[in-house]
Write a protein that holds these residues in place. Structure first.
Motif, PDB file in Angstrom:
ATOM      1  N   PHE A 180       0.797  -1.238   0.039  1.00  8.20           N
ATOM      2  CA  PHE A 180       0.015  -0.008  -0.061  1.00  8.20           C
ATOM      3  C   PHE A 180       0.797   1.157   0.113  1.00  8.20           C
ATOM      4  O   PHE A 180       2.062   1.282   0.260  1.00  8.20           O
ATOM      5  CB  PHE A 180      -1.092   0.007   1.067  1.00  8.20           C
ATOM      6  N   HIS A 181       0.374   2.364  -0.595  1.00  4.60           N
ATOM      7  CA  HIS A 181       0.990   3.666  -0.595  1.00  4.60           C
ATOM      8  C   HIS A 181       0.070   4.820  -0.512  1.00  4.60           C
ATOM      9  O   HIS A 181      -1.155   4.412  -0.544  1.00  4.60           O
ATOM     10  CB  HIS A 181       1.956   3.695  -1.961  1.00  4.60           C
ATOM     11  N   PHE A 182       0.589   5.888  -0.696  1.00  4.53           N
ATOM     12  CA  PHE A 182      -0.441   7.074  -0.628  1.00  4.53           C
ATOM     13  C   PHE A 182      -0.038   8.104  -1.783  1.00  4.53           C
ATOM     14  O   PHE A 182       1.061   7.977  -2.293  1.00  4.53           O
ATOM     15  CB  PHE A 182      -0.277   7.955   0.701  1.00  4.53           C
ATOM     16  N   HIS A 183      -0.888   9.010  -1.944  1.00  7.49           N
ATOM     17  CA  HIS A 183      -0.807  10.291  -2.981  1.00  7.49           C
ATOM     18  C   HIS A 183      -1.236  11.291  -2.061  1.00  7.49           C
ATOM     19  O   HIS A 183      -2.193  11.294  -1.281  1.00  7.49           O
ATOM     20  CB  HIS A 183      -1.506  10.198  -3.986  1.00  7.49           C
ATOM     21  N   TRP A 184      -0.464  12.400  -2.165  1.00 11.97           N
ATOM     22  CA  TRP A 184      -0.819  13.681  -1.395  1.00 11.97           C
ATOM     23  C   TRP A 184      -0.387  14.979  -2.132  1.00 11.97           C
ATOM     24  O   TRP A 184       0.494  15.153  -2.967  1.00 11.97           O
ATOM     25  CB  TRP A 184       0.072  13.591   0.160  1.00 11.97           C
ATOM     26  N   LEU A 244      -5.100   6.833  -0.064  1.00  8.85           N
ATOM     27  CA  LEU A 244      -4.515   5.576   0.098  1.00  8.85           C
ATOM     28  C   LEU A 244      -4.849   4.540  -0.833  1.00  8.85           C
ATOM     29  O   LEU A 244      -5.853   4.780  -1.271  1.00  8.85           O
ATOM     30  CB  LEU A 244      -4.796   4.835   1.570  1.00  8.85           C
ATOM     31  N   HIS A 245      -3.966   3.877  -1.283  1.00 14.36           N
ATOM     32  CA  HIS A 245      -3.913   2.832  -2.427  1.00 14.36           C
ATOM     33  C   HIS A 245      -3.547   1.501  -1.830  1.00 14.36           C
ATOM     34  O   HIS A 245      -2.451   1.464  -1.743  1.00 14.36           O
ATOM     35  CB  HIS A 245      -3.531   3.019  -3.672  1.00 14.36           C
ATOM     36  N   LEU A 246      -4.436   0.473  -1.497  1.00 15.01           N
ATOM     37  CA  LEU A 246      -4.077  -0.686  -1.402  1.00 15.01           C
ATOM     38  C   LEU A 246      -4.002  -1.782  -2.620  1.00 15.01           C
ATOM     39  O   LEU A 246      -5.096  -1.945  -2.996  1.00 15.01           O
ATOM     40  CB  LEU A 246      -4.943  -1.551  -0.227  1.00 15.01           C
ATOM     41  N   SER A 303      -5.385  14.151  -3.373  1.00 12.90           N
ATOM     42  CA  SER A 303      -5.923  12.850  -3.969  1.00 12.90           C
ATOM     43  C   SER A 303      -6.067  12.666  -5.574  1.00 12.90           C
ATOM     44  O   SER A 303      -5.879  13.780  -6.322  1.00 12.90           O
ATOM     45  CB  SER A 303      -7.536  12.803  -3.395  1.00 12.90           C
ATOM     46  N   GLU A 304      -6.146  11.563  -5.948  1.00 12.32           N
ATOM     47  CA  GLU A 304      -6.125  11.160  -7.203  1.00 12.32           C
ATOM     48  C   GLU A 304      -7.495  11.342  -8.006  1.00 12.32           C
ATOM     49  O   GLU A 304      -7.920  11.772  -8.941  1.00 12.32           O
ATOM     50  CB  GLU A 304      -5.509  10.018  -7.536  1.00 12.32           C
ATOM     51  N   HIS A 305      -8.418  10.366  -7.143  1.00  9.81           N
ATOM     52  CA  HIS A 305      -9.948  10.172  -7.414  1.00  9.81           C
ATOM     53  C   HIS A 305     -10.436  11.350  -6.905  1.00  9.81           C
ATOM     54  O   HIS A 305     -10.055  12.055  -5.765  1.00  9.81           O
ATOM     55  CB  HIS A 305     -10.408   8.995  -6.891  1.00  9.81           C
ATOM     56  N   LEU A 363      -3.406   1.598 -13.568  1.00 14.43           N
ATOM     57  CA  LEU A 363      -2.539   2.101 -12.499  1.00 14.43           C
ATOM     58  C   LEU A 363      -2.351   3.628 -12.925  1.00 14.43           C
ATOM     59  O   LEU A 363      -2.486   3.945 -13.909  1.00 14.43           O
ATOM     60  CB  LEU A 363      -1.112   1.464 -12.629  1.00 14.43           C
ATOM     61  N   THR A 364      -2.068   4.384 -11.906  1.00 15.72           N
ATOM     62  CA  THR A 364      -1.913   5.704 -11.956  1.00 15.72           C
ATOM     63  C   THR A 364      -0.560   6.175 -12.061  1.00 15.72           C
ATOM     64  O   THR A 364      -0.242   7.320 -12.269  1.00 15.72           O
ATOM     65  CB  THR A 364      -2.520   6.615 -10.846  1.00 15.72           C
ATOM     66  N   THR A 365       0.587   5.068 -11.807  1.00 16.56           N
ATOM     67  CA  THR A 365       1.837   5.418 -11.875  1.00 16.56           C
ATOM     68  C   THR A 365       2.262   4.318 -13.122  1.00 16.56           C
ATOM     69  O   THR A 365       1.608   3.316 -13.041  1.00 16.56           O
ATOM     70  CB  THR A 365       2.622   5.416 -10.805  1.00 16.56           C
TER      71      THR A 365
END
Ligand SMILES: NS(=O)(=O)N=C1NCCCN1
Ligand SMILES: [Zn+2]
Length: 263
Positions: free
Chosen positions: A93-97, A118-120, A105-107, A199-201
């Protein structure tokens, strides 16, 4: 350099914000979830997660976010139910900020931005034997997205926050054990939106069943500030860049339907 080549380059650039979808990509992520256009699907089941904190292995800075990685060689950490037909295994899991609490957030939900997400990340262990295989396949991955809001301190998160100063630079890794990712899920995991995306990356592959929680979790301002103390850059680089705004720009819906598990 052809347009396609430029697109590929854009998507591979380290700070690529990937304004463009992957060539020919018609199911890219993230997206804005337009609540009134989501379609209730009564067939959607409750999510079933089983996580074993003892399988937590390490936390590291990959130069774009920080990841907490789990042993996914056995069926100890599984995600089933919801929109899924198969059993998926948690790998990390990881995060975007953002650089401020106003975005990150991404969404988004009806264009509403959250300070972090948070992405799990799970892969389909019924059909594949490795994450690397599943990442290329339709229905290969399932990612749970959870929005973070700034409010009261998240006690479960603090152990992770305390480890961040030890992985400030890109490529730093430390052992990280006994962390229950379930503590980061909201109380209510029955209400979510789900859609087919990517995936967003990198590799941006269109292999993800997204499950975005309606209920957010709360973390304190100070906890989120520690996320921003991480660096994109490695210890050797002269100019240190703080790790913020590590989210991708939103992608076209391309006619996809977002289903909801609730009204
Ligand atoms: N932000 S994301 O969609 O989870 N992207 C990912 N890319 C590489 C592997 C894990 N996840
Ligand atoms: Zn992510």
């Amino acid at each position: 350099l052809s347009a396609q080549g430029a697109e590929r380059l854009m998507n591979l650039h380290p700070m690529w914000q990937g304004p463009l979808a992957v060539p020919g990509g018609d199911r890219q992520s993230p997206i804005d979830i337009v609540v009134r256009k989501s379609v209730l699907d009564t067939e959607l089941k409750p999510l079933k997660t089983t996580y074993d904190p003892k399988t937590c292995q390490q936390i590291w800075n990959n130069g774009y976010s920080f990841l907490v990685e789990y042993d996914d060689t056995t069926d100890k950490n599984t995600l089933k139910g919801g929109p899924l037909q198969d059993t998926f295994r948690l790998c990390q899991f990881h995060f975007h900020w953002g650089e401020t609490n106003d975005w990150g957030s991404e969404h988004t939900v009806d264009r509403r931005l959250f300070p972090a997400e948070l992405h799990l990340v799970h892969w389909n262990a019924d059909r594949y034997s490795l994450f690397e295989e599943a990442v290329m396949e339709d229905n290969g991955l399932a990612v749970i997205g959870v929005f973070l809001k700034v409010g009261k301190r998240h006690e479960g998160l603090q152990k992770l926050v305390d480890a961040l100063p030890t992985i400030r630079h890109k490529d730093s890794v430390v052992e990280f054990t006994c962390f229950d990712p379930g503590c980061l899920l909201p109380a209510n995991t029955d209400d979510y939106w789900t859609y087919h995306g990517s995936l967003t990356t990198p590799p941006l592959t269109e292999s993800v069943t997204w499950i975005v929680m309606k209920q957010h979790i709360e973390v304190s301002h100070d906890q989120l500030a520690v996320f921003r103390s991480l660096l994109f850059t490695s210890a050797e680089e002269e100019v240190q860049k703080s790790m913020v705004n590590n989210f991708r720009v939103q992608q076209p819906l391309r006619g996809r339907t977002v289903r909801s598990s609730f009204t």
